[in-house]
Enzyme design. Structure first.
Site, PDB file in Angstrom:
ATOM      1  N   ASP A 136       0.844  -1.195   0.000  1.00 51.85           N
ATOM      2  CA  ASP A 136       0.000   0.000   0.000  1.00 51.85           C
ATOM      3  C   ASP A 136       0.885   1.254   0.000  1.00 51.85           C
ATOM      4  OD1 ASP A 136      -2.304  -1.531   0.161  1.00 51.85           O
ATOM      5  OD2 ASP A 136      -2.687  -1.109   2.274  1.00 51.85           O
ATOM      6  N   MET A 137       0.308   2.371  -0.446  1.00 53.28           N
ATOM      7  CA  MET A 137       1.060   3.628  -0.391  1.00 53.28           C
ATOM      8  C   MET A 137       0.514   4.486   0.743  1.00 53.28           C
ATOM      9  SD  MET A 137       3.595   5.241  -1.507  1.00 53.28           S
ATOM     10  CE  MET A 137       4.120   4.677  -3.126  1.00 53.28           C
ATOM     11  N   ARG A 187      -1.368  -0.579  -8.508  1.00 56.12           N
ATOM     12  CA  ARG A 187      -2.759  -0.230  -8.178  1.00 56.12           C
ATOM     13  C   ARG A 187      -2.842   1.305  -8.197  1.00 56.12           C
ATOM     14  NH1 ARG A 187      -3.834  -1.029  -2.225  1.00 56.12           N
ATOM     15  NH2 ARG A 187      -4.353  -3.193  -2.635  1.00 56.12           N
ATOM     16  N   LYS A 190      -6.840   7.381  -5.778  1.00 54.87           N
ATOM     17  CA  LYS A 190      -6.769   8.848  -5.735  1.00 54.87           C
ATOM     18  C   LYS A 190      -5.830   9.311  -4.620  1.00 54.87           C
ATOM     19  CE  LYS A 190     -11.312   9.807  -7.676  1.00 54.87           C
ATOM     20  NZ  LYS A 190     -12.561  10.592  -7.558  1.00 54.87           N
ATOM     21  N   GLY A 191      -5.839   8.597  -3.477  1.00 55.82           N
ATOM     22  CA  GLY A 191      -4.999   8.998  -2.337  1.00 55.82           C
ATOM     23  C   GLY A 191      -5.885   9.344  -1.153  1.00 55.82           C
ATOM     24  N   LYS A 204     -10.564  18.458  -6.486  1.00 56.70           N
ATOM     25  CA  LYS A 204     -11.022  17.152  -6.972  1.00 56.70           C
ATOM     26  C   LYS A 204     -10.849  17.038  -8.490  1.00 56.70           C
ATOM     27  CE  LYS A 204     -15.273  14.382  -7.468  1.00 56.70           C
ATOM     28  NZ  LYS A 204     -14.648  13.072  -7.640  1.00 56.70           N
ATOM     29  N   HIS A 230     -14.182   4.044  -6.370  1.00 60.13           N
ATOM     30  CA  HIS A 230     -15.641   3.835  -6.353  1.00 60.13           C
ATOM     31  C   HIS A 230     -16.310   4.932  -7.158  1.00 60.13           C
ATOM     32  CE1 HIS A 230     -13.648   2.859  -2.528  1.00 60.13           C
ATOM     33  NE2 HIS A 230     -14.262   1.706  -2.667  1.00 60.13           N
TER      34      HIS A 230
HETATM   35  C1  LIG Z   1      -8.750  -1.282  -3.256  1.00 59.70           C
HETATM   36  C2  LIG Z   1      -8.319   0.056  -2.738  1.00 59.70           C
HETATM   37  C3  LIG Z   1      -7.068   0.184  -2.177  1.00 59.70           C
HETATM   38  C4  LIG Z   1      -6.632   1.422  -1.721  1.00 59.70           C
HETATM   39  N1  LIG Z   1      -5.333   1.569  -1.288  1.00 59.70           N
HETATM   40  C5  LIG Z   1      -4.883   2.809  -0.982  1.00 59.70           C
HETATM   41  C6  LIG Z   1      -3.512   3.044  -0.684  1.00 59.70           C
HETATM   42  O1  LIG Z   1      -2.676   2.144  -0.685  1.00 59.70           O
HETATM   43  N2  LIG Z   1      -3.137   4.313  -0.386  1.00 59.70           N
HETATM   44  C7  LIG Z   1      -4.026   5.362  -0.382  1.00 59.70           C
HETATM   45  O2  LIG Z   1      -3.623   6.501  -0.129  1.00 59.70           O
HETATM   46  N3  LIG Z   1      -5.321   5.158  -0.649  1.00 59.70           N
HETATM   47  C8  LIG Z   1      -5.780   3.925  -0.939  1.00 59.70           C
HETATM   48  N4  LIG Z   1      -7.098   3.750  -1.242  1.00 59.70           N
HETATM   49  C9  LIG Z   1      -8.085   4.824  -0.957  1.00 59.70           C
HETATM   50  C10 LIG Z   1      -8.196   5.826  -2.075  1.00 59.70           C
HETATM   51  O3  LIG Z   1      -7.021   6.585  -2.161  1.00 59.70           O
HETATM   52  C11 LIG Z   1      -9.387   6.770  -1.854  1.00 59.70           C
HETATM   53  O4  LIG Z   1      -9.186   7.474  -0.667  1.00 59.70           O
HETATM   54  C12 LIG Z   1     -10.745   6.094  -1.776  1.00 59.70           C
HETATM   55  O5  LIG Z   1     -10.831   5.031  -2.675  1.00 59.70           O
HETATM   56  C13 LIG Z   1     -11.871   7.098  -2.132  1.00 59.70           C
HETATM   57  O6  LIG Z   1     -11.675   7.590  -3.421  1.00 59.70           O
HETATM   58  P1  LIG Z   1     -12.553   7.180  -4.707  1.00 59.70           P
HETATM   59  O7  LIG Z   1     -11.622   6.876  -5.820  1.00 59.70           O
HETATM   60  O8  LIG Z   1     -13.505   6.113  -4.375  1.00 59.70           O
HETATM   61  O9  LIG Z   1     -13.275   8.523  -5.165  1.00 59.70           O
HETATM   62  P2  LIG Z   1     -14.132   9.596  -4.384  1.00 59.70           P
HETATM   63  O10 LIG Z   1     -14.336  10.707  -5.364  1.00 59.70           O
HETATM   64  O11 LIG Z   1     -13.523   9.936  -3.061  1.00 59.70           O
HETATM   65  O12 LIG Z   1     -15.482   8.853  -4.108  1.00 59.70           O
HETATM   66  C14 LIG Z   1     -16.354   8.447  -5.147  1.00 59.70           C
HETATM   67  C15 LIG Z   1     -17.595   7.822  -4.539  1.00 59.70           C
HETATM   68  O13 LIG Z   1     -17.234   6.619  -3.856  1.00 59.70           O
HETATM   69  C16 LIG Z   1     -17.993   6.466  -2.661  1.00 59.70           C
HETATM   70  N5  LIG Z   1     -17.063   6.535  -1.508  1.00 59.70           N
HETATM   71  C17 LIG Z   1     -15.757   6.871  -1.542  1.00 59.70           C
HETATM   72  N6  LIG Z   1     -15.218   6.799  -0.306  1.00 59.70           N
HETATM   73  C18 LIG Z   1     -16.216   6.417   0.523  1.00 59.70           C
HETATM   74  C19 LIG Z   1     -16.296   6.151   1.918  1.00 59.70           C
HETATM   75  N7  LIG Z   1     -15.238   6.278   2.722  1.00 59.70           N
HETATM   76  N8  LIG Z   1     -17.496   5.781   2.438  1.00 59.70           N
HETATM   77  C20 LIG Z   1     -18.597   5.640   1.659  1.00 59.70           C
HETATM   78  N9  LIG Z   1     -18.576   5.873   0.315  1.00 59.70           N
HETATM   79  C21 LIG Z   1     -17.412   6.253  -0.246  1.00 59.70           C
HETATM   80  C22 LIG Z   1     -18.975   7.580  -2.653  1.00 59.70           C
HETATM   81  O14 LIG Z   1     -20.146   7.123  -3.300  1.00 59.70           O
HETATM   82  C23 LIG Z   1     -18.290   8.654  -3.475  1.00 59.70           C
HETATM   83  O15 LIG Z   1     -19.183   9.571  -4.041  1.00 59.70           O
HETATM   84  C24 LIG Z   1      -7.526   2.539  -1.752  1.00 59.70           C
HETATM   85  C25 LIG Z   1      -8.784   2.398  -2.326  1.00 59.70           C
HETATM   86  C26 LIG Z   1      -9.185   1.192  -2.827  1.00 59.70           C
HETATM   87  C27 LIG Z   1     -10.522   1.095  -3.485  1.00 59.70           C
END
Ligand SMILES: Cc1cc2nc3c(=O)[nH]c(=O)nc-3n(C[C@H](O)[C@H](O)[C@H](O)COP(=O)(O)OP(=O)(O)OC[C@H]3O[C@@H](n4cnc5c(N)ncnc54)[C@H](O)[C@@H]3O)c2cc1C
Length: 311
Positions: A136-137, A187, A190-191, A204, A230
């Site tokens: 993971d990062m 992988r 966004k962070g 964003k 997501h």
């Molecule tokens: C498999 C996986 C591994 C990851 N590993 C890392 C990592 O190693 N390092 C790191 O910095 N980040 C990691 N992340 C987290 C990532 O960086 C984001 O913070 C997180 O995925 C939310 O961003 P998003 O791309 O879903 O978009 P966003 O624009 O934040 O969200 C899009 C939509 O997703 C849903 N959603 C997002 N977050 C939530 C929440 N917490 N609760 C409920 N609904 C939500 C909502 O419907 C939202 O409108 C990981 C994410 C995933 C999916």
């Protein structure tokens, strides 16, 4: 703006010992524990049960034994041993062999050499059982050193590991090309951390535009990239680009977090895409949980309902 403020607030709260104590008391209760929405359990057995249900729906899993920023070499050693035990248990369970871990869990904050030794122990144990291990990062002070440690292992012949790149970091575009040149699996996310302006995009729209650029770099020149989001707009951009370039769904995968957008996870699977769910478990769930709250302030509602319901 609201999200940035919320990330700052929740990262401060994540450091609160008293909040952690309260959360530990109520969060993972067997019935109605509010953290169970995002955390599969405190034991590996609970995580395996959750992962089995996910696999039964035709989705893939990666299990994360939660922990980060350990404070001593002894703790890093304990985390390493625990990971190796988790490898044995998962292997015996018959689940898909895929893990995620954090380098600060293996001692990166204390000493790089210790962390490299510990990572090698985990990768060796994993390789012996056919595991893929995703590193993971974490937050930006660890970006360069995490990639560096990963490349060191790669040069030593370890091929059962991959990394994560964050689109909120402007540097990630170049890192993606660097990882593509190695042939390493990336992988893209966004962070999740609160980052200063000089390290990360704040808007964003900028984070999303960067995500799309890096997704394209990975899909064209990468090795089985994982597009972890997501966000329906990011998923649509990925699907459209793959279709335009004739990139088959077998050549990449989508990844999402346990408990978030199950509808989207299952929908993509039904449409023939590969989807992997990140299944976190373990007693050290508090910082991970707080990052999930910080991402989406609306989540605080179910926590309050959960705590009130438990009293
Ligand atoms: C498999 C996986 C591994 C990851 N590993 C890392 C990592 O190693 N390092 C790191 O910095 N980040 C990691 N992340 C987290 C990532 O960086 C984001 O913070 C997180 O995925 C939310 O961003 P998003 O791309 O879903 O978009 P966003 O624009 O934040 O969200 C899009 C939509 O997703 C849903 N959603 C997002 N977050 C939530 C929440 N917490 N609760 C409920 N609904 C939500 C909502 O419907 C939202 O409108 C990981 C994410 C995933 C999916």
């Amino acid at each position: 703006m609201l999200q940035a403020a919320s990330q700052i607030l929740f990262s401060i709260l994540a450091g609160s010992q008293s909040l952690k104590t309260i959360a530990s008391r109520y969060g993972m209760r067997a019935r109605g524990g509010f953290a169970r929405r995002f955390i599969a359990g405190e034991t590996v057995e609970e995580a395996i049960d959750a992962a089995r249900q996910i696999e039964a729906n035709g989705l893939h899993v990666t299990l994360d034994y939660l922990g980060e920023s350990v404070a001593s070499i002894a703790e890093a050693d304990a985390a390493t041993r625990a990971y190796i035990a988790v490898i044995e248990t998962i292997a015996a369970s018959g689940l898909e062999r895929n893990l995620s871990l954090k380098l600060t869990q293996l001692g990166l904050t204390i000493d790089r050499a210790t962390c490299v030794d510990n990572l090698r122990r985990v990768l060796d144990a994993g390789a012996a059982k056919g595991f893929f291990v995703r590193i993971d990062m974490e937050n930006s002070p660890y970006t360069a050193v995490t990639l560096d440690v990963f490349e060191t292992m790669w040069q030593q012949g370890y091929r059962n590991a991959g990394v994560v790149l964050q689109s909120y970091l402007p540097r990630s575009e170049e890192d993606a090309s660097r990882m593509n040149a190695l042939g390493a699996r990336v992988r893209l996310v966004k962070g999740a951390y609160h980052e200063p302006r000089d390290a990360a995009y704040q808007a964003k729209a900028d984070v999303d535009a960067s995500f799309v650029r890096i997704m394209r770099i990975l899909l064209v020149g990468g090795t089985y990239p994982a597009i972890a989001t997501h966000d329906p707009a990011m998923i649509e951009a990925t699907r459209a680009f793959a279709a335009e370039r004739g990139i088959a769904a077998a050549n990449y995968e989508f990844q999402m977090l346990y408990g978030i957008r199950r509808d989207l996870q299952n929908g993509l699977k039904r449409e023939g895409f590969q989807v992997r769910v990140y299944v976190p478990f373990g007693r050290e769930w508090f910082p991970y949980f707080m990052r999930r709250l910080g991402e989406r302030p609306a989540n605080i509602g179910f926590v309050i309902r959960g705590v009130l319901g438990e009293r």
